[in-house]
Write an enzyme that holds these catalytic residues in place. Structure first.
Site, PDB file in Angstrom:
ATOM      1  CG  HIS A  33      20.744  23.077  57.395  1.00 41.54           C
ATOM      2  ND1 HIS A  33      20.359  23.564  56.166  1.00 41.54           N
ATOM      3  CD2 HIS A  33      21.953  22.487  57.207  1.00 41.54           C
ATOM      4  CE1 HIS A  33      21.303  23.289  55.273  1.00 41.54           C
ATOM      5  NE2 HIS A  33      22.274  22.621  55.872  1.00 41.54           N
TER       6      HIS A  33
ATOM      7  NE  ARG B 187      23.338  15.334  54.188  1.00 40.33           N
ATOM      8  CZ  ARG B 187      23.587  16.108  53.154  1.00 40.33           C
ATOM      9  NH1 ARG B 187      22.619  16.816  52.641  1.00 40.33           N
ATOM     10  NH2 ARG B 187      24.788  16.164  52.620  1.00 40.33           N
TER      11      ARG B 187
ATOM     12  CB  SER C  18      21.077  23.703  50.539  1.00 38.16           C
ATOM     13  OG  SER C  18      21.047  23.813  51.921  1.00 38.16           O
TER      14      SER C  18
END
Ligand code: PNS
Length: 168
Positions: free
Chosen positions: A19, A92, A130
């Site tokens: 991020h 990604r 995450s």
């Protein structure tokens, strides 16, 4: 020239180096990036909204061009309230594409004046999420290099605290 800005929304539970990389890349394109932290993600968050906002503030304390805000409701409404017409999302891998494509099209149908701007993170972070960082931390694995230092410490503290209250 008028100031350019974009909003970078997400759950950020917690913010990862991937991020951070996208925010830094965003700042090369836009004068101001508003990091928008979703207040109530469907999955029960490990960190409260306040904690997630505070961590991002801490990381970008010296960058006045990064603003951090919590939001709920429709993203496109929040983007408008922040005076921006661009939503940044990180892509990604191909596996992200379907969900991101659907979200971008839905946001565009809700608000044709708002554009989604996709950015690729560094190849070092293409595997990072995450949820994976939370899982590695829960299993006692190394999270250094995956999240900023202060986040790693808070993550370890949180997991240690959660383990203490677990009933055997
Ligand atoms: O980091 P995440 O969890 O992939 O971020 C998802 C987020 C916050 C961008 C998305 O859930 C969102 O925009 N939520 C706000 C509600 C909304 O506007 N929904 C309609 C668009 S699909």
């Amino acid at each position: 020239m008028p100031e350019t800005s974009a909003i970078y929304p997400g759950s950020f539970d917690p913010i990862t180096n991937g991020h951070v990389d996208i925010i830094e890349r965003g700042l090369r394109v836009f004068d101001r990036v508003v990091v928008a932290v979703l207040k109530n993600p469907k999955k029960r968050p490990l960190f409260t909204t306040k904690e997630r906002v505070r961590m991002i503030h801490e990381i970008f304390a010296s960058r006045s061009e990064v603003e951090v805000r919590a939001f709920d409701g429709l993203l496109v409404d929040f983007a408008r309230s922040q005076g921006t017409g661009v939503v940044i999302r990180g892509l990604r891998a191909v596996s992200d594409f379907e969900y991101e494509f659907q979200m971008a099209l839905m946001n565009h149908s809700l608000a044709p004046d708002i554009e989604t701007f996709f950015m690729m993170p560094s190849v070092d972070y293409t595997f990072l999420s995450s949820s994976m960082v939370r899982e590695i931390a829960e299993l006692g694995g190394p999270i250094e290099g995956l999240v900023p230092g202060p986040v790693a410490r808070k993550l370890r503290d949180r997991i240690r605290g959660a383990k203490k209250v677990q009933i055997p």
